[in-house]
Design a protein around this motif. Structure first.
Motif: not given
Length: 250
Positions: A144-145, A165-167, A202-204
């Motif tokens: 999903g990326f 991402d997928k979210e 949010k940041v991953r």
């Protein structure tokens, strides 16, 4: 026209003439000079009198080198505009606004080089090839990326790959072709914090490398960052490169 134009001990007017020629015909200009340097932008700095090498490229890149280290002591990126006022060479970057001034106290030599170079460096197992591989097969990072940008400039540097991402969360990938260390983690942390501050969401952050040091692993865990093991390609993939999309996903 000759490939190289050289002026020994050029005056301010002759430097301006060289700049005009270089701009008109796409030449690289190199000036060996005693100078002072002033910078104003995201911060302010001043470099006192000294002998330096000034390099101005057709794409607007502006570099000032001292007689040590490989990195320029001051620089402006491609897209900057250059002009001369009196004995001062000025480089302006518009977004973000940055100004670099070089006060030429004494010029020893000025050179314009009309370089013709249409080749691109092809490295096997490079970070660029890792990026291509990820764009072609995003699921190797995770299902999903979606990678959206390569070498994306942000406030505190340039992100190797920026995606979601997928979210729908922002994802920062920092690529290293060799074993990643503490510096790589600190770099990734800086990018993540910068984007969190800018977008308030949010940041991953994911460090992508063949391996990492024990210190890097511990720091990743402490900072809530992630690691994805990925070996750089053994051979250069000659398929089309992953292109940067113009979609504004923010």
């Amino acid at each position: 026209m000759n490939k190289v134009i050289i002026k020994e001990k050029p005056t301010a007017d002759e430097i301006k003439e060289l700049l005009d020629i270089a701009e008109k015909y796409g030449g690289v200009i190199t000036i060996f000079a005693k100078c002072k340097v002033y910078y104003e932008g995201r911060a302010k700095s001043e470099l006192g009198e000294g002998d330096r090498i000034i390099i101005i490229k057709p794409d607007g890149s502006f570099l000032i080198h001292q007689n040590k280290k490989r990195e320029p002591v001051n620089w402006q990126p491609p897209g900057s505009s250059v002009r001369i006022e009196g004995n001062t060479i000025i480089s302006i970057r518009r977004k973000p606004r940055e100004k670099l001034e070089v006060e030429v106290l004494e010029a020893y030599s000025g050179i314009v080089f009309f370089a013709e170079d249409y080749e691109e460096l092809a490295l096997t197992g490079s970070e660029a090839e890792m990026a291509e591989l990820i764009f072609q097969n995003p699921d190797i990072i995770e299902k999903g990326f979606k990678p959206l940008f390569r070498e994306k400039p942000i406030k505190h540097g340039i992100v190797d790959i920026l995606g979601v991402d997928k979210e729908g969360n922002i994802v920062v990938l920092e690529l290293k072709r060799r074993r990643a260390d503490l510096h790589a983690v600190s770099q990734l942390k800086r990018y993540v914090e910068s984007l969190k501050e800018e977008y308030k969401r949010k940041v991953r952050g994911i460090l992508v490398a063949p391996s990492l040091t024990e210190g890097a692993r511990k720091l990743l865990e402490k900072e809530g960052l992630e690691f994805k093991r990925l070996e750089p390609p053994k051979r250069k993939d000659k398929k089309s490169r992953g292109k940067q999309k113009t979609l504004d996903f923010f």
